[in-house]
Design a protein around this motif. Structure first.
Motif, PDB file in Angstrom:
ATOM      1  N   PHE A  80       0.872  -1.167   0.000  1.00 17.45           N
ATOM      2  CA  PHE A  80       0.000   0.000   0.000  1.00 17.45           C
ATOM      3  C   PHE A  80       0.911   1.219   0.000  1.00 17.45           C
ATOM      4  O   PHE A  80       1.719   1.385   0.925  1.00 17.45           O
ATOM      5  CB  PHE A  80      -0.868   0.066   1.258  1.00 17.45           C
ATOM      6  CG  PHE A  80      -2.011  -0.899   1.315  1.00 17.45           C
ATOM      7  CD1 PHE A  80      -3.322  -0.443   1.308  1.00 17.45           C
ATOM      8  CD2 PHE A  80      -1.792  -2.271   1.423  1.00 17.45           C
ATOM      9  CE1 PHE A  80      -4.391  -1.327   1.393  1.00 17.45           C
ATOM     10  CE2 PHE A  80      -2.849  -3.157   1.507  1.00 17.45           C
ATOM     11  CZ  PHE A  80      -4.153  -2.694   1.484  1.00 17.45           C
ATOM     12  N   GLY A  81       0.798   2.096  -0.980  1.00 23.05           N
ATOM     13  CA  GLY A  81       1.628   3.289  -1.012  1.00 23.05           C
ATOM     14  C   GLY A  81       0.791   4.543  -0.997  1.00 23.05           C
ATOM     15  O   GLY A  81      -0.118   4.700  -1.809  1.00 23.05           O
ATOM     16  N   HIS A  82       1.090   5.455  -0.062  1.00 13.79           N
ATOM     17  CA  HIS A  82       0.412   6.749  -0.016  1.00 13.79           C
ATOM     18  C   HIS A  82       1.280   7.802  -0.684  1.00 13.79           C
ATOM     19  O   HIS A  82       2.468   7.900  -0.418  1.00 13.79           O
ATOM     20  CB  HIS A  82       0.131   7.150   1.434  1.00 13.79           C
ATOM     21  CG  HIS A  82      -0.405   8.553   1.566  1.00 13.79           C
ATOM     22  ND1 HIS A  82       0.174   9.492   2.396  1.00 13.79           N
ATOM     23  CD2 HIS A  82      -1.458   9.171   0.971  1.00 13.79           C
ATOM     24  CE1 HIS A  82      -0.509  10.618   2.309  1.00 13.79           C
ATOM     25  NE2 HIS A  82      -1.498  10.449   1.459  1.00 13.79           N
ATOM     26  N   SER A  83       0.674   8.603  -1.568  1.00  7.51           N
ATOM     27  CA  SER A  83       1.374   9.704  -2.218  1.00  7.51           C
ATOM     28  C   SER A  83       2.621   9.180  -2.941  1.00  7.51           C
ATOM     29  O   SER A  83       2.514   8.252  -3.740  1.00  7.51           O
ATOM     30  CB  SER A  83       1.718  10.780  -1.177  1.00  7.51           C
ATOM     31  OG  SER A  83       2.095  11.983  -1.787  1.00  7.51           O
ATOM     32  N   GLN A  84       3.822   9.719  -2.671  1.00  7.81           N
ATOM     33  CA  GLN A  84       5.020   9.209  -3.346  1.00  7.81           C
ATOM     34  C   GLN A  84       5.282   7.749  -3.005  1.00  7.81           C
ATOM     35  O   GLN A  84       5.970   7.050  -3.746  1.00  7.81           O
ATOM     36  CB  GLN A  84       6.245  10.053  -2.992  1.00  7.81           C
ATOM     37  CG  GLN A  84       7.450   9.744  -3.886  1.00  7.81           C
ATOM     38  CD  GLN A  84       8.703  10.507  -3.491  1.00  7.81           C
ATOM     39  OE1 GLN A  84       8.739  11.190  -2.472  1.00  7.81           O
ATOM     40  NE2 GLN A  84       9.746  10.399  -4.301  1.00  7.81           N
ATOM     41  N   GLY A  85       4.703   7.271  -1.908  1.00  8.26           N
ATOM     42  CA  GLY A  85       4.814   5.852  -1.576  1.00  8.26           C
ATOM     43  C   GLY A  85       4.238   4.962  -2.651  1.00  8.26           C
ATOM     44  O   GLY A  85       4.651   3.803  -2.807  1.00  8.26           O
ATOM     45  N   SER A  86       3.293   5.497  -3.434  1.00  7.24           N
ATOM     46  CA  SER A  86       2.743   4.728  -4.561  1.00  7.24           C
ATOM     47  C   SER A  86       3.811   4.484  -5.619  1.00  7.24           C
ATOM     48  O   SER A  86       3.967   3.371  -6.126  1.00  7.24           O
ATOM     49  CB  SER A  86       1.565   5.484  -5.167  1.00  7.24           C
ATOM     50  OG  SER A  86       1.179   4.917  -6.407  1.00  7.24           O
ATOM     51  N   LEU A  87       4.565   5.533  -5.962  1.00  3.63           N
ATOM     52  CA  LEU A  87       5.640   5.388  -6.945  1.00  3.63           C
ATOM     53  C   LEU A  87       6.729   4.468  -6.408  1.00  3.63           C
ATOM     54  O   LEU A  87       7.298   3.660  -7.150  1.00  3.63           O
ATOM     55  CB  LEU A  87       6.220   6.755  -7.289  1.00  3.63           C
ATOM     56  CG  LEU A  87       5.231   7.811  -7.803  1.00  3.63           C
ATOM     57  CD1 LEU A  87       5.942   9.137  -8.034  1.00  3.63           C
ATOM     58  CD2 LEU A  87       4.544   7.341  -9.069  1.00  3.63           C
ATOM     59  N   THR A  88       7.005   4.581  -5.129  1.00  2.00           N
ATOM     60  CA  THR A  88       7.990   3.720  -4.477  1.00  2.00           C
ATOM     61  C   THR A  88       7.578   2.257  -4.579  1.00  2.00           C
ATOM     62  O   THR A  88       8.390   1.383  -4.910  1.00  2.00           O
ATOM     63  CB  THR A  88       8.137   4.125  -2.998  1.00  2.00           C
ATOM     64  OG1 THR A  88       8.381   5.535  -2.905  1.00  2.00           O
ATOM     65  CG2 THR A  88       9.250   3.369  -2.319  1.00  2.00           C
ATOM     66  N   ALA A  89       6.307   1.995  -4.309  1.00  3.33           N
ATOM     67  CA  ALA A  89       5.781   0.627  -4.372  1.00  3.33           C
ATOM     68  C   ALA A  89       5.777   0.116  -5.812  1.00  3.33           C
ATOM     69  O   ALA A  89       6.091  -1.052  -6.075  1.00  3.33           O
ATOM     70  CB  ALA A  89       4.377   0.579  -3.784  1.00  3.33           C
ATOM     71  N   ARG A  90       5.422   0.980  -6.747  1.00  2.00           N
ATOM     72  CA  ARG A  90       5.409   0.585  -8.161  1.00  2.00           C
ATOM     73  C   ARG A  90       6.804   0.184  -8.622  1.00  2.00           C
ATOM     74  O   ARG A  90       6.973  -0.776  -9.378  1.00  2.00           O
ATOM     75  CB  ARG A  90       4.870   1.732  -9.018  1.00  2.00           C
ATOM     76  CG  ARG A  90       3.357   1.942  -8.923  1.00  2.00           C
ATOM     77  CD  ARG A  90       2.936   3.159  -9.731  1.00  2.00           C
ATOM     78  NE  ARG A  90       3.462   3.083 -11.097  1.00  2.00           N
ATOM     79  CZ  ARG A  90       3.565   4.128 -11.921  1.00  2.00           C
ATOM     80  NH1 ARG A  90       3.179   5.330 -11.501  1.00  2.00           N
ATOM     81  NH2 ARG A  90       4.035   3.970 -13.132  1.00  2.00           N
ATOM     82  N   TYR A  91       7.809   0.922  -8.192  1.00  5.55           N
ATOM     83  CA  TYR A  91       9.194   0.603  -8.544  1.00  5.55           C
ATOM     84  C   TYR A  91       9.557  -0.784  -8.027  1.00  5.55           C
ATOM     85  O   TYR A  91      10.112  -1.613  -8.766  1.00  5.55           O
ATOM     86  CB  TYR A  91      10.129   1.656  -7.956  1.00  5.55           C
ATOM     87  CG  TYR A  91      11.598   1.359  -8.155  1.00  5.55           C
ATOM     88  CD1 TYR A  91      12.272   1.836  -9.273  1.00  5.55           C
ATOM     89  CD2 TYR A  91      12.315   0.601  -7.229  1.00  5.55           C
ATOM     90  CE1 TYR A  91      13.618   1.560  -9.468  1.00  5.55           C
ATOM     91  CE2 TYR A  91      13.656   0.317  -7.417  1.00  5.55           C
ATOM     92  CZ  TYR A  91      14.310   0.794  -8.529  1.00  5.55           C
ATOM     93  OH  TYR A  91      15.638   0.518  -8.714  1.00  5.55           O
TER      94      TYR A  91
END
Length: 296
Positions: A80-91
């Motif tokens: 689960f990624g919030h905000s930039q955490g979404s891009l982090t998780a996608r990577y």
């Protein structure tokens, strides 16, 4: 004990820019981790660099995932990624799809943030104003590091310019060329539900007069900040949560993009002070149930 949220694989929560696990006694995911655990889920709130590029943060997340897999004996995790955490998780999912069962973007700038574009234009990093802003952000990150009580790992690097570039429309477009998994083909559409064995989901909110400016948000300073930030939006003016646009947030299966929640409400921050009738914790619990039903 209830097993309603007992997913097959552990849930890993990844914070956004200036994110943390716990400042003194205050958790980033206020009330969310405890609600998921009450339902039987195995949950890990992790820390990555509070200010850095999505790729650097993603490499740190991969190291944390590897440790979680080793600790739990699980084969995969749900991110689960919030905000930039979404891009982090996608990577992380793009690099090691064998370690990731699903990625869920919560108010993620999956096509960039118009707020970041505004700051790039008006506060360029090599200008006096840009240097002041960078100094302020580094100072905030330092103070938060001092107050952090949930993370006990090595010191995490800070790079304000790299972080900012990672969130602009231009920066995210370059990121998306390298890691397109889950992205919609058309603006405002939905992306594929599954890519390389990884399921992709997203949800986000918008500022809504009469809802997001009522209830407990009357006492919430971050809501006022989001309303100020929303003035920088042009393409998605009137359709943003203050930091991320409604359609820019889309990834995979879009569960919803107009919840009456600002960018901080959506993870129940500010001690759970949210707008009229909003319940961000319920969104996480229901999604854990969704993941359980999907067998992940």
């Amino acid at each position: 004990m209830s097993q309603a949220t007992a997913t097959r694989y552990p849930l890993v929560l990844v914070p956004g820019m200036l994110g943390f696990i716990r400042l003194l006694f205050y958790p980033y995911w206020f009330g969310i981790v405890s609600a998921l655990r009450r339902g039987g889920a195995v949950v890990f709130a992790v820390q990555v660099s509070p200010i850095n590029s999505s790729e650097v943060r993603g490499e740190q997340l991969l190291a944390r995932i590897e440790a979680i897999l080793r600790e739990t004996g699980a084969q995969k995790v749900n991110l689960f990624g919030h905000s930039q955490g979404s891009l982090t998780a996608r990577y992380a999912a793009a690099k090691r799809p064998d370690w990731v069962a699903s990625v869920t973007s919560v108010a993620g700038p999956n096509h960039g943030s118009e707020l970041a574009d505004y700051l790039q234009k008006n506060y360029p990093h090599d200008s006096a104003k840009g240097r002041v802003l960078s100094a302020v952000l580094r100072a905030v990150a330092w103070v938060m590091g001092v107050l952090e009580t949930g993370y006990r790992g090595p010191k995490l690097p800070v790079d304000v310019h790299a972080s900012h570039q990672s969130l602009t429309t231009e920066g995210v477009a370059l990121f998306n060329q390298r890691y397109p998994q889950g992205l919609p083909d058309t603006w405002g559409g939905q992306g594929p539900e599954e890519v390389n064995g990884v399921r992709y989901y997203s949800w986000s909110g918008t500022l809504q007069p009469g809802k997001t400016d009522r209830g407990a948000n009357l006492f919430d300073g971050t809501n006022r900040s989001c309303r100020l930030f929303a003035r920088t939006f042009v393409r998605e003016a009137g359709h943003c949560d203050g930091m991320v646009g409604r359609y820019s947030s889309h990834l995979g299966t879009v569960i919803g993009d107009e919840y009456p929640l600002d960018h901080f409400d959506i993870v129940n921050q500010s001690l759970g002070l949210v707008g009229k009738g909003a319940d961000p914790v319920r969104l996480f619990v229901e999604h854990a149930q969704r993941l359980k039903a999907a067998g992940v």
